[in-house]
Motif scaffolding. Structure first.
Motif, mmCIF file in Angstrom:
data_model
loop_
_atom_site.group_PDB
_atom_site.id
_atom_site.type_symbol
_atom_site.label_atom_id
_atom_site.label_comp_id
_atom_site.label_asym_id
_atom_site.label_seq_id
_atom_site.Cartn_x
_atom_site.Cartn_y
_atom_site.Cartn_z
ATOM 1 N N GLU A 80 -6.986 3.453 -2.698
ATOM 2 C CA GLU A 80 -6.138 2.478 -2.014
ATOM 3 C C GLU A 80 -5.405 1.665 -3.064
ATOM 4 O O GLU A 80 -6.014 1.166 -4.003
ATOM 5 N N PHE A 81 -4.075 1.534 -2.885
ATOM 6 C CA PHE A 81 -3.297 0.797 -3.869
ATOM 7 C C PHE A 81 -2.798 -0.517 -3.298
ATOM 8 O O PHE A 81 -2.512 -0.642 -2.100
ATOM 9 N N SER A 82 -2.699 -1.493 -4.189
ATOM 10 C CA SER A 82 -1.946 -2.696 -3.862
ATOM 11 C C SER A 82 -0.975 -2.902 -5.005
ATOM 12 O O SER A 82 -1.381 -3.167 -6.137
ATOM 13 N N PHE A 83 0.310 -2.682 -4.726
ATOM 14 C CA PHE A 83 1.323 -2.851 -5.769
ATOM 15 C C PHE A 83 1.981 -4.205 -5.604
ATOM 16 O O PHE A 83 2.226 -4.668 -4.486
ATOM 17 N N GLY A 84 2.284 -4.849 -6.726
ATOM 18 C CA GLY A 84 2.946 -6.151 -6.653
ATOM 19 C C GLY A 84 3.248 -6.660 -8.035
ATOM 20 O O GLY A 84 3.039 -5.945 -9.026
ATOM 21 N N ARG A 161 10.433 -15.392 -14.224
ATOM 22 C CA ARG A 161 9.898 -15.414 -15.588
ATOM 23 C C ARG A 161 8.385 -15.242 -15.638
ATOM 24 O O ARG A 161 7.839 -14.886 -16.664
ATOM 25 N N THR A 162 7.697 -15.494 -14.524
ATOM 26 C CA THR A 162 6.244 -15.334 -14.522
ATOM 27 C C THR A 162 5.850 -13.861 -14.409
ATOM 28 O O THR A 162 4.712 -13.497 -14.664
ATOM 29 N N VAL A 163 6.809 -13.009 -13.984
ATOM 30 C CA VAL A 163 6.535 -11.581 -13.813
ATOM 31 C C VAL A 163 6.870 -10.883 -15.132
ATOM 32 O O VAL A 163 7.835 -11.271 -15.798
ATOM 33 N N ASP A 188 9.032 -9.606 -7.839
ATOM 34 C CA ASP A 188 8.577 -8.449 -8.613
ATOM 35 C C ASP A 188 9.742 -7.500 -8.853
ATOM 36 O O ASP A 188 10.833 -7.686 -8.312
ATOM 37 N N VAL A 189 9.498 -6.505 -9.690
ATOM 38 C CA VAL A 189 10.601 -5.665 -10.157
ATOM 39 C C VAL A 189 11.217 -4.861 -9.013
ATOM 40 O O VAL A 189 12.419 -4.632 -8.971
ATOM 41 N N LYS A 190 10.381 -4.457 -8.044
ATOM 42 C CA LYS A 190 10.921 -3.637 -6.955
ATOM 43 C C LYS A 190 11.867 -4.455 -6.068
ATOM 44 O O LYS A 190 12.862 -3.927 -5.570
ATOM 45 N N SER A 191 11.564 -5.730 -5.853
ATOM 46 C CA SER A 191 12.485 -6.500 -5.012
ATOM 47 C C SER A 191 13.791 -6.760 -5.761
ATOM 48 O O SER A 191 14.852 -6.882 -5.128
ATOM 49 N N ALA A 192 13.736 -6.838 -7.098
ATOM 50 C CA ALA A 192 14.977 -6.957 -7.868
ATOM 51 C C ALA A 192 15.813 -5.691 -7.708
ATOM 52 O O ALA A 192 17.016 -5.741 -7.435
ATOM 53 N N LEU A 193 15.136 -4.553 -7.827
ATOM 54 C CA LEU A 193 15.831 -3.271 -7.705
ATOM 55 C C LEU A 193 16.416 -3.089 -6.300
ATOM 56 O O LEU A 193 17.539 -2.609 -6.129
#
Lengths: 271, 277
Positions: A80-84, A161-163, A188-193
């Protein structure tokens, strides 16, 4: 008459309050013992059951693929993954989130977990990642360098900047003496993308692996300053893992030749 | 027989609180429920960094986020009033085919996860959205990543609360007053303005406060649709969320501010709800 009957009722209230607390603490202790029994049952070397992996958002595609490989290699297991954002994940692990493995996108966010002594063994670097500019398909704004992003009128999103991706982007910008005012600092990077994929932003500073994973939805632009801001990706099994054996096995798979091949294919650099 | 009689009458016509013999089977879960709701708030107060609180709360970032939150929530409430009250009137006072369906759709944002609302707003009003692309092409207006975007996201999530509240009040209000006004020669709009509005004013006020509070706490739709930029789109809940990763003490301080605002709202509504039972 009424006041006299009211008093026993109040006494009853405190009694019930104590009872409620007892029930709560009883629940708590029985919970603890049952989970302890669960982990000792799966103890003897055999890898089975569910393993929960908290991983940086940038690892989504490669780890999802590795998770399938893991389930195939160890029948009866489930990953099970939790990505963030790594900082979010680290904060939730420190505050007791049920995770077996943590894979972060920077050593700094892994430190949050190691400082709290929540890791079972020292973290090991399993990959490195370099930044890249993601632009709209076909690069209509003709972005060719990091400096181009500071152009007025261009909507750029950065990670907060915290990410890790935001910290790395800031490092690259500082190193080249550039001042960039984005339209948003994403969590997080995915929401930027995603903001670029949806064409709401013109460009984002993300990882090379994210650009590759996004396929033809974005174009990637390399910039030399990214060499100064390469992120190390550490991974560690966690102290409070409910499935320690599977956690160890998953870390081993990520660091194995097979795991490294999958990561390299996704665009990660060798550790 | 006679002595207790005046005592029960004092409580009014409605059944008063039970004074004796609270069944244990009800009391225990009730107290658990109370503790469950109060414990997190107590924890917030226990762990509050009281010594560093003054500096936390006087930092410009906090005031920037609080000011933005108040401005956006108030604007969202104003917008909800302008378009929500007429919508509630339409739902309560007119009959048209599919009214039940429209009513259900109006309440959809109440149950929709706010992040989904944010995605939907992006697809509708984003720069590349169904409507948004024309706003951009014709007027050069882009809404994501702007303070206007925050107001729209909050309105989307908060307006249903106002509509539901006002519609309920309208249904409870006697339509004969309006009918009397119209038979006396007032136009339907005049009757609405001079008779209906004053009649349902308490319901509008309650709905507005509810919508305002919901808008103030809005997170999901805001961060999805409007992004996160200090001073422009970073409202208090976003600031709390992001501060929690890097500076938990600041997050607690910000949470305390929001808690204080919420208590103030409840205090404002005290007469309406707290004494309603």
């Amino acid at each position: 008459m009424t006041t006299r009957t009211a008093r026993p009722a109040r006494l009853q209230v405190t009694g019930a309050g104590v009872a409620a607390l007892l029930v709560l603490s009883a629940c708590n202790s029985s919970d603890g013992t049952s989970s302890g029994a669960g982990s000792s049952a799966s103890g003897p070397a055999k890898v089975s059951g569910t393993v929960t992996v908290f991983a940086a958002a940038s690892l989504q595609e490669s780890f999802t693929a590795l998770g399938k490989k893991f389930e195939k290699a160890y029948p009866g297991t489930e990953v099970e993954f939790s990505f963030g954002g790594s900082d979010t994940l680290a904060a939730s692990i420190v505050s007791g989130a049920p995770a077996d493995v943590f894979a972060a996108a920077s050593t700094k966010t892994m430190t949050i977990v190691t400082d709290a002594k929540d890791n079972a063994s020292p973290p090991l670097t399993f990959a490195r990642n370099q930044l890249e500019i993601a632009t709209l398909p076909g690069n209509p704004d003709k972005v060719t360098s990091l400096k181009d992003l500071t152009r007025s009128g261009l909507k750029v999103v950065l990670c907060d900047r915290t990410v890790p991706c935001g910290a790395a982007a800031q490092k690259a910008l500082d190193a080249s003496g550039l001042r960039l005012t984005p339209v948003s600092y994403e969590q997080d990077v995915k929401s930027a993308l995603t903001k670029v994929e949806l064409k709401e932003a013109d460009a984002a500073v993300v990882y090379r692996t994210d650009v590759r994973a996004a396929g033809d939805k974005v174009d990637g632009v390399d910039f030399p300053e990214s060499a100064d801001a390469v992120n190390d990706y550490p991974i560690a099994p966690l102290e409070n893992a409910r499935n320690a054996e599977a956690a160890k096995a998953f870390v081993a798979l990520v660091r194995s030749a097979e795991g490294q091949r999958a990561l390299t294919e996704a665009g990660f650099l060798k550790p | 027989m006679t002595p207790p009689a005046p005592d029960t009458r004092k409580g009014g016509r409605r059944p008063g609180p039970i004074r004796t013999g609270v069944p244990f089977a009800l009391l225990l879960p009730a107290l658990l429920g109370l503790a469950f709701l109060l414990l997190p708030l107590v924890a917030l107060l226990v762990r509050a960094p009281w010594h560093s609180l003054p500096e936390q709360l006087t930092s410009p970032e906090v005031w920037q986020a609080l000011r933005l939150s108040l401005v956006c929530a108030t604007s969202a409430t104003a917008l909800s009033l302008v378009i929500g009250v007429p919508l509630a009137w339409l739902l309560a006072r007119t009959d048209f085919p599919g009214r039940g369906l429209v009513r259900a759709l109006v309440t959809l944002p109440l149950v929709l996860p706010p992040v989904v609302g944010g995605v939907a707003l992006l697809l509708a009003l984003g720069r590349n959205g169904v409507v948004g692309q024309w706003l951009d092409a014709w007027f050069g207006i882009t809404l994501p990543f702007t303070t206007t975007g925050v107001v729209l996201a909050e309105t989307f999530v908060a307006m249903p609360f106002l509509v539901i509240s006002v519609e309920g009040t309208l249904r409870a209000a006697d339509p004969r007053y309006e009918e009397a006004a119209t038979t006396l020669g007032a136009s339907r709009f005049t009757a609405f303005r001079r008779v209906t509005l004053p009649l349902i004013a308490p319901g509008i006020a309650a709905g507005a406060v509810l919508a305002w509070a919901r808008a103030l706490g809005e997170f999901g739709a805001t961060i999805t649709f409007a992004g996160n930029f200090p001073g422009r789109t970073q409202t208090m809940p976003l600031a709390v969320y992001l501060a929690l990763q890097s500076d938990p003490e600041a997050a607690i301080a910000l949470s305390l501010v929001l808690l204080a605002v919420s208590i103030a709202v409840l205090a404002g509504l005290r007469d309406r709800w707290m004494t309603a039972s």
